[in-house]
Design a protein around this motif. Structure first.
Motif, PDB file in Angstrom:
ATOM      1  N   SER A   1      -8.864  -2.905  52.211  1.00  0.00           N
ATOM      2  CA  SER A   1      -9.573  -2.562  50.985  1.00  0.00           C
ATOM      3  C   SER A   1     -11.041  -2.939  51.116  1.00  0.00           C
ATOM      4  CB  SER A   1      -8.951  -3.303  49.789  1.00  0.00           C
ATOM      5  OG  SER A   1      -8.981  -4.698  50.020  1.00  0.00           O
TER       6      SER A   1
ATOM      7  N   PRO B   1     -15.580  -5.969  47.387  1.00  0.00           N
ATOM      8  CA  PRO B   1     -16.269  -5.657  46.138  1.00  0.00           C
ATOM      9  C   PRO B   1     -17.779  -5.822  46.288  1.00  0.00           C
ATOM     10  CG  PRO B   1     -15.150  -7.785  46.017  1.00  0.00           C
ATOM     11  CD  PRO B   1     -14.685  -7.127  47.270  1.00  0.00           C
TER      12      PRO B   1
ATOM     13  N   GLN C   1     -16.385  -1.511  43.161  1.00  0.00           N
ATOM     14  CA  GLN C   1     -16.333  -0.797  44.434  1.00  0.00           C
ATOM     15  C   GLN C   1     -17.618  -0.022  44.712  1.00  0.00           C
ATOM     16  OE1 GLN C   1     -13.600  -0.802  42.195  1.00  0.00           O
ATOM     17  NE2 GLN C   1     -12.867  -2.492  43.463  1.00  0.00           N
TER      18      GLN C   1
END
Length: 212
Positions: free
Chosen positions: A52, A55, A108
């Protein structure tokens, strides 16, 4: 003296039927079979897991100046952004040729809201004011009034007036108190605010543009 030479091992006919079949295969076929057997022995390959994305810490463009950034109560990121080296301009604030804007986006990095619509018009929408206690404050305003307020206060570096926010901005759910749930970046807020025109000049400019 007579010597008896035995045939090399590779030329001898193996007694085992499987080995006999293998010995009849071309060298290239044997190599391919070896690779296949090794792969089977290792078992099925594990699928690669997608990492992932980390952030973001602000929603400004990579080359821009980050004046301030924090995580809001709804976990979106609020950022004050400026043109490259915006806070390094040495002249008067009214002569700064750069641009500035405020942005809200996801963690994101997807920017969802920016203001003003044209960042080069920031002097019509942003100003600073120095309180009696000598603390500088910066405001972002619409025609209805200021809707964002930034200061050097550690406990409450930013707050909002949702009633004056641009249409659609996600500030109506902000609870009383600090706008930010978590501070991220405030290293350049002082030098960023110093590039804003003062409130008196801002009000005179607005009155002049409206014909008052």
């Amino acid at each position: 003296m007579n010597y008896k030479f035995s045939k090399p091992f590779a030329m001898q006919s193996p007694s085992h039927p499987t080995l006999a079949r293998l010995s009849a295969l071309p060298v290239t076929a044997l190599l391919a079979l070896t690779v296949t057997v090794s792969a089977c022995a290792a078992g099925p390959s594990e699928p690669k897991t997608l990492q992932s994305a980390a952030p973001v810490t602000h929603n400004c463009k990579p080359q821009e100046t980050v004046g301030f950034s924090c995580e809001l109560q709804d976990r979106r990121v609020l950022s004050l952004c400026g043109s490259p080296d915006f806070d390094q301009f040495k002249g008067e604030a009214k002569d700064n040729p750069g641009y500035a804007y405020v942005a809200i986006g996801t963690k994101q990095g997807q920017v969802q809201f920016t203001y003003p619509p044209n960042p080069e018009d920031y002097k019509k929408h942003m100003y600073y004011w120095v309180s009696i206690s000598a603390w500088p404050h910066m405001f972002v305003a619409t025609d209805k009034g200021s809707f964002l307020h930034f200061s050097l206060d550690i406990e409450s570096p930013a707050d909002a007036n949702p009633e004056n926010a641009p249409e659609g901005w996600p500030l109506s759910a902000i609870k009383s108190g600090s706008l930010c749930a978590r501070r991220i970046n405030r290293d350049n807020i002082d030098s960023y605010m110093a590039q804003m025109i003062n409130k008196a000049d801002w009000e005179r400019s607005r009155n002049k543009s409206s014909g008052q």
